[in-house]
Design a protein around this motif. Structure first.
Motif, PDB file in Angstrom:
ATOM      1  N   VAL A  31       0.835  -1.193   0.000  1.00 24.94           N
ATOM      2  CA  VAL A  31       0.000   0.000   0.000  1.00 24.94           C
ATOM      3  C   VAL A  31       0.877   1.253   0.000  1.00 24.94           C
ATOM      4  O   VAL A  31       1.927   1.299   0.646  1.00 24.94           O
ATOM      5  N   SER A  32       0.447   2.279  -0.740  1.00 24.42           N
ATOM      6  CA  SER A  32       1.175   3.547  -0.786  1.00 24.42           C
ATOM      7  C   SER A  32       1.021   4.290   0.540  1.00 24.42           C
ATOM      8  O   SER A  32      -0.085   4.395   1.069  1.00 24.42           O
ATOM      9  N   LEU A  33       2.124   4.817   1.049  1.00 27.99           N
ATOM     10  CA  LEU A  33       2.089   5.616   2.270  1.00 27.99           C
ATOM     11  C   LEU A  33       1.890   7.097   1.967  1.00 27.99           C
ATOM     12  O   LEU A  33       1.744   7.905   2.888  1.00 27.99           O
ATOM     13  N   MET A  34       1.853   7.446   0.692  1.00 31.09           N
ATOM     14  CA  MET A  34       1.810   8.850   0.289  1.00 31.09           C
ATOM     15  C   MET A  34       1.187   8.956  -1.091  1.00 31.09           C
ATOM     16  O   MET A  34       1.017   7.954  -1.791  1.00 31.09           O
TER      17      MET A  34
ATOM     18  N   LEU B 216      -2.894   4.995  -3.082  1.00 26.88           N
ATOM     19  CA  LEU B 216      -3.533   6.161  -2.497  1.00 26.88           C
ATOM     20  C   LEU B 216      -3.920   7.104  -3.643  1.00 26.88           C
ATOM     21  O   LEU B 216      -3.041   7.654  -4.323  1.00 26.88           O
ATOM     22  N   PRO B 217      -5.230   7.287  -3.903  1.00 26.90           N
ATOM     23  CA  PRO B 217      -5.657   8.096  -5.048  1.00 26.90           C
ATOM     24  C   PRO B 217      -5.561   9.590  -4.749  1.00 26.90           C
ATOM     25  O   PRO B 217      -6.569  10.291  -4.588  1.00 26.90           O
ATOM     26  N   ALA B 218      -4.337  10.074  -4.647  1.00 23.35           N
ATOM     27  CA  ALA B 218      -4.099  11.470  -4.285  1.00 23.35           C
ATOM     28  C   ALA B 218      -2.766  11.909  -4.877  1.00 23.35           C
ATOM     29  O   ALA B 218      -1.886  11.090  -5.130  1.00 23.35           O
ATOM     30  N   PRO B 219      -2.568  13.213  -5.082  1.00 25.06           N
ATOM     31  CA  PRO B 219      -1.277  13.707  -5.575  1.00 25.06           C
ATOM     32  C   PRO B 219      -0.244  13.730  -4.455  1.00 25.06           C
ATOM     33  O   PRO B 219      -0.592  13.672  -3.271  1.00 25.06           O
ATOM     34  N   PHE B 220       1.011  13.860  -4.821  1.00 20.85           N
ATOM     35  CA  PHE B 220       2.078  13.971  -3.831  1.00 20.85           C
ATOM     36  C   PHE B 220       1.903  15.230  -2.991  1.00 20.85           C
ATOM     37  O   PHE B 220       2.113  15.227  -1.776  1.00 20.85           O
TER      38      PHE B 220
ATOM     39  N   CYS C 289      10.669  12.482   4.050  1.00 25.03           N
ATOM     40  CA  CYS C 289      10.454  11.041   4.100  1.00 25.03           C
ATOM     41  C   CYS C 289       8.949  10.821   3.997  1.00 25.03           C
ATOM     42  O   CYS C 289       8.191  11.283   4.861  1.00 25.03           O
ATOM     43  N   CYS C 290       8.516  10.172   2.933  1.00 24.93           N
ATOM     44  CA  CYS C 290       7.091   9.871   2.718  1.00 24.93           C
ATOM     45  C   CYS C 290       6.213  11.121   2.736  1.00 24.93           C
ATOM     46  O   CYS C 290       5.099  11.107   3.266  1.00 24.93           O
TER      47      CYS C 290
ATOM     48  N   CYS D  82      -0.533  12.037   3.186  1.00 26.14           N
ATOM     49  CA  CYS D  82       0.404  10.958   3.497  1.00 26.14           C
ATOM     50  C   CYS D  82       0.203  10.472   4.936  1.00 26.14           C
ATOM     51  O   CYS D  82      -0.441  11.131   5.752  1.00 26.14           O
ATOM     52  N   VAL D  83       0.785   9.335   5.223  1.00 25.48           N
ATOM     53  CA  VAL D  83       0.820   8.806   6.580  1.00 25.48           C
ATOM     54  C   VAL D  83       1.831   9.625   7.389  1.00 25.48           C
ATOM     55  O   VAL D  83       2.935   9.922   6.909  1.00 25.48           O
ATOM     56  N   GLN D  84       1.479   9.986   8.600  1.00 27.94           N
ATOM     57  CA  GLN D  84       2.327  10.825   9.440  1.00 27.94           C
ATOM     58  C   GLN D  84       3.217   9.979  10.353  1.00 27.94           C
ATOM     59  O   GLN D  84       2.907   8.818  10.640  1.00 27.94           O
ATOM     60  N   PRO D  85       4.335  10.548  10.846  1.00 20.94           N
ATOM     61  CA  PRO D  85       5.216   9.802  11.749  1.00 20.94           C
ATOM     62  C   PRO D  85       4.484   9.207  12.949  1.00 20.94           C
ATOM     63  O   PRO D  85       4.785   8.090  13.379  1.00 20.94           O
ATOM     64  N   ALA D  86       3.514   9.932  13.493  1.00 20.21           N
ATOM     65  CA  ALA D  86       2.772   9.427  14.652  1.00 20.21           C
ATOM     66  C   ALA D  86       1.987   8.167  14.316  1.00 20.21           C
ATOM     67  O   ALA D  86       1.698   7.353  15.200  1.00 20.21           O
TER      68      ALA D  86
END
Length: 324
Positions: free
Chosen positions: A145-148, A177-181, A247-248, A269-273
């Motif tokens: 799965v994409s993290l970002m 993840l259907p989203a832009p960077f 990072c990500c 994106c997925v956050q560090p937390a």
């Protein structure tokens, strides 16, 4: 017209099998196949170029093992692996590929699980090279799965591309993840994150068992600065906040803190937390990654580190000089 090509490919594969698996000499392969030794050399080269042969070296040198132990102690990691390419190596491509081979071996290790495994993926050349080096892994219970979000242009290094390639190679599945960077603003990012398909993909990403990530440099001349991904205002935000790497999709200052800029609220994106319970694995190759890698390590969410020998020495020297 297809039959001769198929036979040629079969002969290339047979030559590779006899040489690498059967341990025959090139002359013995030449005799067995009834072709010249020069043609055997050409076929072996073709086998590598076509991806029929992937070579890994499992042995770690004593120096690489000692460096790995020091990295674990210095940065509070649970594991580190160092690719023994030489402390003086300046070939970043060699460094990335060496780290990618370590990562492909680590992925094979976790893919051996008999229970379903979800692997989150960032983006970059090292992760793409990891996908190129994965071999012999088949597990239909694997989910990538994409993290970002992804970049605008199709790219071999984009997270979606790496997810799809790994799923195809291993028999698993891919969730993108259907989203832009990056979005135009924090408000635009909030709107995208509220979309049902994005929420569902993000839910899978946040519950991933493992996360494979790489780092990007944020400096003049870097890929990120030259990629046309960011607006002029966003580039200026990075400069003004003294950001050294990402990072990500999260941007860090040298001390490991997340920069307080709108750009960091504009990347889906997925956050560090979110990563506290994941097996977080950071891949970094080449001396140019030193500042960004140090920043991400100082952020405190990375559990495992895979680097080349030259970068390992540089990271330890810098940590010692700055008191980590």
């Amino acid at each position: 017209m297809q039959m001769p090509k198929r036979q040629t490919d079969d002969t290339v594969a047979q030559a590779a099998w006899l040489y690498y698996v059967g341990n025959l000499s090139q002359q013995e392969v030449s005799t067995q196949l009834g072709v010249s030794r020069f043609k055997v050399l050409r076929m072996l080269a073709d086998a590598r170029e076509q991806g029929l042969v992937r070579i890994t070296v499992e042995h770690r040198t004593a120096r690489a093992l000692a460096l790995a132990d020091r990295l674990v102690t210095t940065f509070g990691l649970t594991e580190a692996q160092v690719a023994p390419v030489g402390e003086s190596n300046t070939d970043d491509t060699l460094a990335r590929n060496a780290v990618a081979i370590l990562a492909s071996g680590y992925l094979a290790r976790i893919a051996a699980s008999e229970t379903p495994v979800t692997v989150g993926l960032g983006w970059g050349r090292t992760l793409s090279a990891m996908a190129d080096n994965v071999t012999g892994v088949r597990n239909s219970a694997l989910t990538f799965v994409s993290l970002m979000g992804s970049v605008t242009y199709a790219s071999h290094t984009a997270p979606g591309d790496v997810c799809v390639r790994l799923a195809a190679q291993t028999g698993g599945r891919a969730i993108l993840l259907p989203a832009p960077f990056v979005t135009d603003s924090a408000a635009a990012c909030d709107g995208i994150m509220a979309q049902r398909l994005v929420r569902e993909a993000m839910g899978v990403a946040r519950s991933a068992d493992h996360a494979f990530m790489s780092v990007g440099e944020c400096r003049e001349g870097s890929i990120l600065f030259q990629s046309d991904i960011f607006s002029a205002d966003q580039i200026q935000q990075l400069r003004d906040a003294d950001v050294v790497g990402d990072c990500c999709g999260v941007f860090y200052r040298a001390d490991g803190t997340v920069a307080d800029i709108e750009l960091n609220r504009s990347t889906p994106c997925v956050q560090p937390a979110d990563m506290t319970r994941m097996d977080t694995v950071l891949l970094a190759g080449g001396l140019g990654k030193r500042a960004a890698t140090l920043a991400v390590l100082r952020a405190g969410f990375v559990k495992k580190l895979l680097v080349d020998e030259g970068l390992a020495v540089a990271l330890l020297a810098e940590a010692e000089k700055q008191g980590k």
